[in-house]
Design a protein around this motif. Structure first.
Motif, short mmCIF file in Angstrom:
data_model
loop_
_atom_site.label_atom_id
_atom_site.label_comp_id
_atom_site.label_asym_id
_atom_site.label_seq_id
_atom_site.Cartn_x
_atom_site.Cartn_y
_atom_site.Cartn_z
N ARG A 196 0.81 -1.22 0.00
CA ARG A 196 0.00 0.00 0.00
C ARG A 196 0.85 1.27 0.00
O ARG A 196 0.36 2.36 -0.26
CB ARG A 196 -0.91 0.03 1.24
N ILE A 197 2.14 1.13 0.31
CA ILE A 197 2.98 2.28 0.60
C ILE A 197 3.94 2.60 -0.53
O ILE A 197 4.54 1.69 -1.13
CB ILE A 197 3.78 2.03 1.90
N THR A 198 4.13 3.88 -0.79
CA THR A 198 5.16 4.36 -1.71
C THR A 198 6.28 4.97 -0.87
O THR A 198 6.05 5.86 -0.05
CB THR A 198 4.60 5.43 -2.67
N ALA A 199 7.50 4.47 -1.06
CA ALA A 199 8.65 4.96 -0.29
C ALA A 199 9.16 6.27 -0.88
O ALA A 199 9.41 6.35 -2.09
CB ALA A 199 9.76 3.92 -0.28
N CYS A 200 9.31 7.28 -0.05
CA CYS A 200 9.84 8.57 -0.51
C CYS A 200 10.09 9.48 0.68
O CYS A 200 9.69 9.17 1.82
CB CYS A 200 8.85 9.25 -1.47
N ASN A 201 10.75 10.58 0.43
CA ASN A 201 10.85 11.67 1.38
C ASN A 201 9.54 12.44 1.27
O ASN A 201 9.18 12.89 0.17
CB ASN A 201 12.05 12.56 1.02
N ILE A 202 8.78 12.58 2.34
CA ILE A 202 7.46 13.20 2.23
C ILE A 202 7.51 14.70 1.96
O ILE A 202 6.47 15.35 1.89
CB ILE A 202 6.57 12.90 3.45
N ALA A 203 8.70 15.24 1.77
CA ALA A 203 8.83 16.61 1.28
C ALA A 203 8.77 16.64 -0.25
O ALA A 203 8.77 17.70 -0.86
CB ALA A 203 10.14 17.24 1.75
N ASP A 204 8.69 15.44 -0.85
CA ASP A 204 8.67 15.34 -2.32
C ASP A 204 7.93 14.08 -2.72
O ASP A 204 8.53 13.05 -3.03
CB ASP A 204 10.11 15.34 -2.84
N VAL A 205 6.59 14.15 -2.71
CA VAL A 205 5.79 12.97 -3.02
C VAL A 205 5.36 12.97 -4.50
O VAL A 205 5.20 14.04 -5.10
CB VAL A 205 4.53 12.89 -2.12
N PRO A 206 5.19 11.80 -5.09
CA PRO A 206 4.84 11.70 -6.52
C PRO A 206 3.34 11.88 -6.78
O PRO A 206 2.66 10.94 -7.23
CB PRO A 206 5.33 10.30 -6.88
N LEU A 207 2.83 13.08 -6.51
CA LEU A 207 1.44 13.40 -6.79
C LEU A 207 1.37 14.75 -7.51
O LEU A 207 2.19 15.64 -7.24
CB LEU A 207 0.62 13.48 -5.50
N PRO A 208 0.39 14.93 -8.40
CA PRO A 208 0.25 16.21 -9.11
C PRO A 208 -0.20 17.33 -8.17
O PRO A 208 -0.72 17.09 -7.08
CB PRO A 208 -0.84 15.91 -10.16
N ASP A 209 -0.01 18.57 -8.61
CA ASP A 209 -0.49 19.73 -7.86
C ASP A 209 -2.02 19.66 -7.71
O ASP A 209 -2.73 19.23 -8.64
CB ASP A 209 -0.13 21.02 -8.59
N GLU A 210 -2.49 20.09 -6.56
CA GLU A 210 -3.92 20.22 -6.28
C GLU A 210 -4.73 19.00 -6.70
O GLU A 210 -5.78 19.09 -7.34
CB GLU A 210 -4.46 21.48 -6.99
N SER A 211 -4.25 17.83 -6.28
CA SER A 211 -4.91 16.57 -6.64
C SER A 211 -5.52 15.85 -5.44
O SER A 211 -6.08 14.75 -5.58
CB SER A 211 -3.91 15.64 -7.32
#
Length: 296
Positions: A196-211
């Motif tokens: 269920r989880i995507t590994a990343c630094n949560i200061a830079d997540v792979p989601l579009p703006d205003e989504s």
């Protein structure tokens, strides 16, 4: 190496050969000293080995005060996922093991709060077992709490219409597991503990703006640059979207200053709940875009 007090006879006594009464040569004396020292070391090693073994009972053998027969029985203990099975541990050994785990958890927790998000991400990516140890310790802490903030957020989401949710610093993604069928939940953390989880630094997540409709930080604003996490939440939230925060009370020295920092990133405080002695909960709404520039 200094000899223990009272053991000077090992190195200072005069030795004689058996049956002769004559003094041994210097070489012979040195050999005997070495042999005695070797026997002492072997004795100490044997004592240490015995101390690691279980207390043995026999006819007339008394157990130490406060120790029951049940405590001396070697019983297999269950092993958690990702850790080797521990067998044959006495009650005392288990208690010591738990203390060591607790100390390790506190060290990792402090490191996460006193380093940047980028540094912590690199640290756990290099050694994922750190993340596993942290969450095992965290799970043990949660069991002592009267309520877990994640459960509060789950209850809130269960009572609302379908939304897109970003769980930033999700741990084991308990929120997604609970409401994922009702909402679209994106779960992010330093390590992908499960699918269920995507590994990343949560200061830079792979989601579009205003989504995103709802962004959640449940005890996840860990790091000296936590405001970068908040800025990322502002980026992915639509205007009018909700920011929900639960943070440990002891980590926020000045709540007013903390809220002011959040408002500086385009949020409005709607509700503050400080009734719980362990953590504070904040509900905010995004009313404007984050500032284009920011100095940490």
């Amino acid at each position: 190496m200094k000899q223990p007090k009272g053991s000077s006879s090992i190195s200072t006594s005069t030795n004689r050969t058996a049956g002769s009464g004559s003094k041994v040569t210097k070489k012979g004396l040195a050999t005997q000293k070495a042999q005695k020292l070797k026997r002492v070391r072997e004795m100490l090693a044997s004592k240490k080995s015995e101390a690691r073994q279980e207390p043995q009972t026999g006819s007339g053998g008394d157990l130490p005060r406060g120790v029951s027969k049940a405590d001396t029985v070697n019983k297999p203990s269950g092993a958690s996922k990702g850790s080797p099975q521990q067998t044959g541990l006495s009650t005392l050994q288990k208690k010591m093991q738990q203390k060591l785990k607790g100390a390790r958890f506190r060290w990792i927790n402090e490191a996460m709060y006193t380093e940047t998000g980028a540094h912590t991400f690199k640290m756990v990516q290099a050694d994922p077992s750190i993340f596993e140890e942290y969450h095992q310790g965290f799970a043990a802490q949660v069991q002592k709490w009267p309520v877990n903030p994640v459960d509060i957020f789950i209850g809130q989401l269960q009572g609302r219409s379908r939304a897109v949710v970003a769980d930033l610093g999700c741990g084991e993604a308990a929120l997604s597991a609970a409401v994922g069928a009702q909402h679209t939940v994106h779960s992010f953390d330093l390590v992908a503990h499960n699918e269920r989880i995507t590994a990343c630094n949560i200061a830079d997540v792979p989601l579009p703006d205003e989504s995103v409709d709802v962004a959640i930080f449940s005890l996840a604003l860990m790091g000296t640059d936590f405001i970068k996490f908040v800025r990322e939440a502002s980026r992915i939230l639509r205007t009018g979207g909700e920011l929900k925060i639960a943070e440990v009370v002891s980590r926020i020295a000045d709540v007013s200053a903390f809220v002011t920092a959040l408002e500086g990133q385009g949020f409005r405080l709607d509700h503050k709940d400080s009734r719980n002695k362990m953590f504070i909960m904040l509900d905010l709404t995004k009313i404007s875009a984050r500032p284009a520039t920011f100095r940490a």
